[in-house]
Design a protein around this motif. Structure first.
Motif, mmCIF file in Angstrom:
data_model
loop_
_atom_site.group_PDB
_atom_site.id
_atom_site.type_symbol
_atom_site.label_atom_id
_atom_site.label_comp_id
_atom_site.label_asym_id
_atom_site.label_seq_id
_atom_site.Cartn_x
_atom_site.Cartn_y
_atom_site.Cartn_z
ATOM 1 N N GLN A 108 0.832 -1.208 0.000
ATOM 2 C CA GLN A 108 0.000 0.000 0.000
ATOM 3 C C GLN A 108 0.865 1.257 0.000
ATOM 4 O OE1 GLN A 108 -2.906 -0.320 3.210
ATOM 5 N NE2 GLN A 108 -4.464 -0.673 1.653
ATOM 6 N N GLU A 112 1.583 4.757 -3.558
ATOM 7 C CA GLU A 112 1.636 6.206 -3.611
ATOM 8 C C GLU A 112 2.605 6.706 -4.693
ATOM 9 O OE1 GLU A 112 2.732 9.439 -0.243
ATOM 10 O OE2 GLU A 112 1.861 7.528 0.443
ATOM 11 N N GLU A 132 -7.464 -0.874 5.934
ATOM 12 C CA GLU A 132 -7.742 0.511 5.594
ATOM 13 C C GLU A 132 -7.346 0.728 4.143
ATOM 14 O OE1 GLU A 132 -7.119 3.299 8.649
ATOM 15 O OE2 GLU A 132 -6.498 4.846 7.216
ATOM 16 N N GLU A 190 -7.576 3.395 1.133
ATOM 17 C CA GLU A 190 -7.826 4.769 0.690
ATOM 18 C C GLU A 190 -8.823 5.455 1.612
ATOM 19 O OE1 GLU A 190 -8.149 5.269 -3.475
ATOM 20 O OE2 GLU A 190 -6.307 4.113 -3.768
ATOM 21 N N GLY A 191 -8.544 5.409 2.880
ATOM 22 C CA GLY A 191 -9.325 6.176 3.831
ATOM 23 C C GLY A 191 -10.530 5.441 4.408
ATOM 24 N N SER A 192 -10.973 4.361 3.770
ATOM 25 C CA SER A 192 -12.129 3.684 4.345
ATOM 26 C C SER A 192 -11.735 2.317 4.900
ATOM 27 C CB SER A 192 -13.243 3.542 3.305
ATOM 28 O OG SER A 192 -12.700 3.206 2.060
ATOM 29 N N LYS A 193 -12.499 1.855 5.863
ATOM 30 C CA LYS A 193 -12.251 0.540 6.438
ATOM 31 C C LYS A 193 -13.076 -0.480 5.671
ATOM 32 C CE LYS A 193 -10.478 1.079 11.031
ATOM 33 N NZ LYS A 193 -9.097 0.767 10.742
ATOM 34 N N THR A 244 -12.050 -5.494 0.294
ATOM 35 C CA THR A 244 -10.730 -5.036 -0.134
ATOM 36 C C THR A 244 -10.351 -5.698 -1.453
ATOM 37 O OG1 THR A 244 -10.144 -4.887 2.185
ATOM 38 C CG2 THR A 244 -8.335 -4.790 0.608
#
Lengths: 533, 894
Positions: A193, A197, A252, A254-257, A263
């Motif tokens: 993850q 980026e 997690e 991109e900001g959400s669980k 996933t």
């Protein structure tokens, strides 16, 4: 005596004669002087071992390596003993019957291969940490991300095979203790993850800027795989029968669980933005498969430049079959009876992918029947295959053979040094992963699976876990996924095909391979996996 | 007391001096940092004289043959081209190191050379060998001499008028024996009997016969010499052609040699100059194991000429097609040396010596489809300067040497390979005529090694009978890290010449008696052949960079900054006795040596190491042994001479440890690691290891599952009854499984013996060599008795009867390897031609490889039993045809 004095005065001059001059090697620092050199030798160099021409080395392509441990130990492929051939000290039957030993030297080579490459990545990270001045911060960060992602992929293979491995994230670090599997799993996930980026969203299978490299879609694919197998990977003790449910394993993203299945779906959907299906499954395995719309990550191969060999097809087909192409074949691995049943062999309507996956019945090359040494046509008998064919009349001809890759008739090394890139990840797999994740999450996976079946020309079928496991074989047979799939479906340690369950196997300890005995001999602090002590 | 014991001059070849050599050499002769002039017991001349009266020489194609069986503790295996899977090797007291550097140092007339250069010398050019075995004797040679030193002295001119001589042999080699495989008819019958389909090619072929032929062997040699007064010269040229009994294979060698010497200023200055050059060509086999495997196991109903390949037998091919592949090589050696010595004062002399040795080894290969060529070259430059001081006061003699030496070795190589030749006829002669010139097909390498030494030697001789010697030398090598560059190697020895004591000096029975004792330490870095002490980058492979294949660089090994000298310390104690005017001679010597900081490629854990092997100094090894030599001349009259001599050596080797501390880290290598395994159909990988290296055992032991006979299967075939040794109720054939130590691969005893008999001008010489106490794994019989591979692979004639359907490795096929060979038998006659211009004329007849006595059931137990590598101790399908050579020799001297 005067001469003696002169002589001793000369001696110090001689001492300087011992300076080193090396012609064919360079001092290590010399190879990182320009940014191009840094990329070439600290980043690109790490890819040289994805494929190989050496036994047990490489992610896929050669024998007795990761691919064989993931494939020949399953209900997909068997290596029958054919008289004097293919006994080889019991190596192959040990794989099929799950009777491997921790002393298996090839397993040791697989371990050292993976950790050697992890160590090389760590050495490169040291070089890159010093390079930002030379190469620019942004570029260096992107390269660091690429190396960390690649390292995570090696960790993933090691964790998948051996379960409890040491997390070695520094060069030459004397890390003696293994981490629990769940911890390694999270480490790999986080590393991937992190790298997203910086990594470009670009196709890696295409000849171009990112050819053969780890790009964002490659990482998405691995993240999807990790999430799909999260139940297995989060389980620190596979023998206790206790595990977490995937819907309770949270990530997690991109900001959400999201839970494990969500996933997986998330990353499969990202892939769908870029990749599609080829109209024919076989295009993905052709000599020109760099142009495939479907392949996500491949090991670049060509006859002249890369020393990447693909052994499986010529290892499998009959001597005469190989001779028809002008190559030496080895007449070995064959489809199991179980696999042929799944493909519907012998039924009125077999799955259309049967022909794109295996050679069976009467064999033709270039439209001509292949003749055996006695002049009769070569016929493979898929349902005659058995673990030991020594006394069988079909000793050399039992079993359907590998036929997934297009035969490169210009190949070298008896067909093994070919132009076809070796396919590691492809989009059809992502579609099936998504279907499976949906089903496991209590949703409908039919459209996703239907897309794969439609392309193959197969009739629509209900989408549930049972059909999905079959569908994964139909679509992905011989691509090295079967062990992981069977484990996820809880079937790897059960009886299947002609293999009985081992008496000791009821605890499912065989879903991990033993830590190679030699590793423990050399590093006494390593702990053997449960069930192998 | 001039020459100290070690001169074991090889009796047989001293005999036939082509040009009489009473060399005009001064006592401070050209030597490359040699130990002091050897003092004491001289190898008794009586026996030598006895044999010398009989010019007798067998057929020697190779200078290594001369050494065979001549000295206790020296094992020579020389294969030429036809060897029985034997490796060309010379071992002085076995192996003191595991890796490579076990070849003794070879010094030809003071020039550092190697075994290859020695084997290229023409046998008749050699006057004597001197073999230094004890570390106390080799200490002066420093690290290079740690595996023993062979000093070769070649013939020099007499300086007394012009002489010329010719000698030559014409010979025929004829193959005999061979493996008894099923003939075509038997093959058909067995298949029919068992209802097995065979592809009947309709012929009846014996592939061994198809591959072999009687071959012609010859050699010729001319030498001349002369000079007068302070000037002398000698020149020779020799040619040897050894055609193999294998079709179209063989080798030849041409060698030429020139030596000049000159003295000045009333012999105070001595100048020597010599050059020797040789060129040998070898037409060899490509993949001999596969060829002989195929010759044995190919379907015998095929027509040999048709070159059928049986597609069901993937590991073998058509023997004639395979032997047609060319694997040729050419070896060129040039060695030149110059020495200068100047007696400044009566007690002080200055010596300077320089030598240059160049060798080039070229190979050329083609199998019709691919082709390659390579060349590797070695430059060896050495110079040393020494001062010698020598003084006698009454009963005291003192001498000392100080010296410095610089030695540079440069290795370079080049190779290139192609595939897809446009036409196989191009072979390796036009590599451009190929479609593909792939990566990895081309490369070159370069490495420079430098060694700098300083040494001092002190000798003290009291009353001509007690000799004390001290030697100290320090060597620095560029291959080692700064902290470990220099090694210090001291030695000390004491010799007592008892014969000179009052109580023996008049004794008529004892003609000589010496005792000696010595201690010495030496270093060995022969295992290091690259700069592993630093982090150096080399190509790692092709990778795509921005879409294009690009070569990437990186480190491909674990660097070891801690690498240093491997140390060998040894003690020796011995005695020599001569009786009845030296008609009886006895030498005996015991030695013990211990290797510390042993260089070895150790298994190291990954992680933390990047690679799983590392060259390091960790382990320990010991060697112990006794060398015994006896010579008797029971009959000695003017008409009849009989001399019987024998040397026997016993050796015990033990691998003491493979563990140690490296940079503060405890490294434990695997206690058990395989060295050699069998391979072939159904034996690829798997539990097929046979010979291992086990801590606490000799290097190279058989570690095998135990078989208690055969048991019958339900279908009537038999299998090996392998025992569950560890009692865990399952038979595990793995390395750590049900295995036990079952014997050693390296012989415990070796024997060399010769019997010489003369009756007037007729003489007869027999040489017998043997080895005992070791075992040989008959992997050939294991594979060729396995009926499960029939009919794809042919089997032994005995196999269908035994009906074994099993090829698991066990001690069932482990056999005693003891043997004694009659190496040659030579009959000769010397014509006496007094008062003619012809000084001597003789003819001889010789049979080589006359007979072998052994209980071994395979073709021959003479396999690789000395070199620690992947073939050690295993007879695995490398069944070279056995052959005898019959030769007729002629020599004339003016």
């Amino acid at each position: 005596m005067k001469k003696l004095i002169i002589l001793s005065a000369l001696l110090p001059c001689f001492v300087s004669c011992l300076y080193v001059k090396v012609g064919d090697s360079l001092p290590h620092d010399e190879i990182y002087s320009t940014p191009a050199d840094v990329y070439r030798n600290a980043v690109a160099a790490l890819y040289n071992n994805l494929g190989s021409n050496q036994e047990s080395i490489g992610l896929q392509g050669t024998c007795r390596g990761i691919y064989d441990y993931n494939t020949l130990t399953t209900d997909e492929v068997i290596v029958p003993i054919r008289g004097g051939d293919w006994y080889d000290g019991g190596y192959w039957e040990n794989l099929y019957f799950h009777t491997w030993e921790s002393s298996d030297r090839c397993l040791y080579t697989v371990w050292t291969y993976l950790f050697s490459n992890i160590s090389r990545c760590n050495a490169s990270l040291d070089v890159l940490a010093r390079s930002s001045e030379n190469c620019g911060v942004e570029t260096t960060n992107a390269w660091i991300a690429e190396v960390r992602a690649l390292r995570a992929i090696f960790f993933w293979y090691a964790m998948d095979l051996f379960g409890n491995i040491p997390i070695v994230d520094e060069h030459n670090k004397w890390q003696e203790l293994q981490s629990p599997r769940s911890q390694t799993f999270r480490f790999i996930f986080n590393e991937l993850q992190y790298s997203l980026e910086y990594l470009p969203i670009a196709r890696s299978n295409e000849e171009g800027l990112h050819y053969g490299k780890v790009t964002a879609p490659v990482v998405w694919f691995v993240l999807a795989k990790l999430a799909l197998n999260a139940e297995i990977y989060s389980d620190d003790d596979c023998t206790d029968g206790i595990g977490q449910d995937g819907s309770a394993i949270m990530f997690e993203v991109e900001g959400s669980k999201l839970n494990a299945w969500e996933t997986c779906i998330f990353y499969c959907d990202r892939l769908a933005d870029i990749y599609g299906l080829e109209s024919m499954i076989s295009s993905n395995f052709s000599t020109g498969n760099e142009k495939s719309l479907e392949n996500i990550f491949t090991i670049p191969a060509d006859r002249e430049s890369y020393k990447v060999e693909y052994h499986y097809q010529f290892r499998s087909i009959h001597y005469s079959h190989g001779a028809a192409y002008g190559f030496e074949a080895e007449n070995g691995p064959s489809a199991t009876r179980k696999a042929m049943q799944v493909f519907g062999y012998g039924t009125p309507s077999p799955d259309p992918r049967l022909w794109a996956t295996f050679s069976f019945d009467e064999v033709k090359v270039g439209g001509e029947p292949v003749l055996t040494e006695d002049g009769s046509p070569l016929v493979y008998y898929p349902m005659e295959v058995a673990p030991n064919l020594t006394d069988s009349p079909f000793k050399t001809t039992a079993g359907a053979r590998f036929n997934k890759y297009e035969t490169d008739i210009h190949a070298y090394e008896n067909g093994k040094l070919q132009d076809n890139d070796i396919v590691l990840f492809r989009f059809a797999d992502a579609l099936l992963m998504k279907a499976e994740a949906l089903v496991r999450n209590g949703q409908d996976g039919t459209p996703s699976m239907a897309r794969v079946r439609e392309r193959a020309g197969a009739s629509p079928r209900e989408c549930n876990l049972e059909t999905l496991l079959e569908e994964r074989m139909l679509e992905l047979a011989l691509e090295g996924w079967r062990r992981q799939d069977l484990i996820r479906f809880g079937k790897y340690h059960l009886e299947y095909d002609m293999r009985p369950q081992l008496p000791s196997e009821t605890d499912a300890h065989t879903i991990l391979f033993p830590i190679p005995r030699k590793c423990i001999e050399l590093n006494g602090k390593l702990k053997q996996n449960k069930g192998y002590e | 007391m001039r020459k100290f014991l070690v001169c074991i001059t090889c009796l047989l070849f001293l005999i036939s001096q082509v040009v009489d050599a009473a060399p005009r050499r001064r006592k401070k002769a050209v030597k490359r940092m040699a130990p002091l002039e050897q003092v004491g017991f001289q190898m008794p001349s009586t026996i030598t004289d006895t044999v010398k009266a009989v010019p007798a020489k067998g057929l020697y194609m190779n200078a290594l043959d001369l050494l065979q069986g001549q000295s206790a503790g020296v094992n020579v295996s020389s294969d030429g081209i036809n060897g029985n899977a034997v490796l060309n090797s010379v071992r002085v007291r076995g192996s003191s190191s595991i890796l490579g550097a076990n070849d003794p140092m070879v010094i030809i007339d003071g020039v550092i050379s190697d075994i290859t250069a020695l084997s290229a010398l023409y046998p008749s050019d050699i006057e004597s060998f001197t073999i230094l075995k004890n570390t106390s004797e080799t200490a002066a040679y420093g690290s290079d001499g740690s595996a023993g030193v062979i000093q070769v002295k070649t013939r020099m001119n007499s300086g007394e008028g012009f002489r010329i001589a010719y000698e030559g042999h014409l010979a025929v080699s004829a193959p005999y024996g061979g493996l008894q495989m099923l003939s075509a008819d038997e093959y058909r019958a067995v298949a029919a009997d068992r209802g097995l389909y065979i592809n009947d090619g309709g012929s009846s072929t014996n592939y061994y016969s198809a591959l072999t032929r009687p071959s012609f062997v010859q050699n010729h040699y001319v030498a001349l010499g002369g000079g007068s007064g302070p000037f002398g010269y000698r020149a020779s040229v020799g040619y040897a052609q050894d055609n193999s009994v294998l079709k179209d294979k063989g080798n030849d060698n041409i060698v030429t040699k020139l030596d000049v010497n000159q003295t000045l200023l009333n012999d105070r200055i001595n100048l020597d100059l010599g050059v020797v050059g040789s060129l040998s060509r070898n037409y060899g086999l490509n993949d001999p194991k596969k060829i002989f495997y195929s010759a044995a196991c190919q379907n015998p109903t095929y027509d040999a000429e048709a070159n059928f390949r049986n597609p069901n037998a993937v590991l073998i091919g058509a023997p004639l097609a395979m032997i047609a592949a060319k694997n040729d090589s050419r070896n060129m050696n040039i060695a030149t040396h110059a020495s200068f010595s100047y007696d400044i004062l009566d007690c002080l002399a200055l010596n300077a010596f320089g030598s240059y040795y160049f060798t080039s080894y070229e190979t050329a290969f083609t199998d019709g489809g691919s082709a390659s060529r390579s060349e590797s070259k070695k430059d060896d430059l050495l110079c040393n300067v020494s001062l010698q001081y020598d003084k006698t006061w009454g009963d005291h003699n003192f001498s000392s040497h100080i010296r410095t030496e610089y030695h540079v070795e440069r290795n370079s190589g080049f190779r290139t390979g192609v595939r897809s030749l446009a036409n196989p006829l191009f072979g390796y002669d036009n590599l451009g005529a190929a479609s593909s010139i792939p990566l990895g097909g081309t490369g070159s390498n370069y490495l420079e090694k430098k060694l700098l030494s300083f040494g001092i030697e002190l000798d003290y001789l009291l009353m001509g009978r007690y000799k004390f010697a001290l030697n100290a030398r320090t060597d620095g090598s560029s291959l080692l890290g700064d902290a470990h560059k220099w090694g210090f190697f001291p030695s000390a020895s004491f010799v007592w010449n008892v014969k000179k004591e009052d109580f023996l000096v008049d004794n008529q029975t004892v003609s000589s008696l010496n005792f000696k004792v010595g201690y010495g330490r030496s270093g060995n870095i022969g295992a290091i052949n690259s700069y592993v002490n630093g982090n150096y980058a080399q190509p790692v492979g092709m990778v795509p960079v921005y879409g294009y294949p690009v070569l990437a660089l990186g480190t491909t090994y674990n660097p070891n900054p801690d690498i240093g000298w491997e140390r060998v310390s040894s003690v020796n104690i011995g005695a020599e006795l001569g009786m009845w005017n030296s008609r009886f001679l006895l030498t005996i010597e015991y030695y013990y040596s211990r290797t510390d900081n042993m260089l070895y490629v150790y298994d190291v854990p990954v992680p933390p190491f990047t690679y799983d092997k590392m060259l390091a100094n960790l382990g320990k090894m010991s060697n112990m042994g006794v060398d015994l030599g006896v010579a008797i001349a029971p009959v000695k009259t003017s008409d009849i001479d009989l001399v019987i001599s024998a040397n026997v050596s016993w050796q015990r080797n033990r691998l003491e440890s493979l563990s140690g501390t490296w940079m503060g880290m405890e490294l434990d290598a695997d206690r058990i690691s395989p060295i050699a395994s069998v391979s072939g159909a159904g034996q690829v990988g798997g539990d097929n290891n046979v010979v291992y290296q086990i801590v606490g055992e000799p290097v190279g032991v058989f570690y095998l599952p135990h078989c208690e006979g055969l048991v019958q299967n339900e279908d009537g075939t038999w299998r090996y009854n392998i025992v569950d040794l560890d009692g865990d109720s399952s038979v595990d054939l793995g390395d750590y499984g049900d295995r036990q130590v079952a014997g050693q691969a390296i012989p415990k005893f070796t024997l060399g013996s010769s019997i010489s008999f003369r009756w007037k001008s007729l003489y007869l010489i027999m040489q017998i060599n043997g080895a005992f106490g070791h075992k040989v794994f008959n992997g050939t019989a294991l594979a060729y008795s396995n009926m499960t591979s029939f009919p794809s692979y042919n089997v032994l004639r005995t196999a269908p009867g035994k009906n074994i359907a099993d090829q698991r490795v066990s001690d069932y096929w482990l056999e005693k390897g003891d043997y004694a060979n009659i190496e040659h038998l030579t009959l000769g006659y010397e014509f006496l031609l007094p008062k003619s211009a012809v000084q001597s004329l003789r003819i001889s007849f010789c049979v080589k490889n006359l007979a072998q006595m052994t209980s071994y059931s395979g073709l021959t137990p003479v396999i690789n039993s000395y070199v620690v590598n992947s073939t050690l101790g295993i007879d695995d399908k490398m069944c070279w045809p056995l052959f005898r050579t019959y030769s007729l020799g002629f020599s004339i001297r003016f």
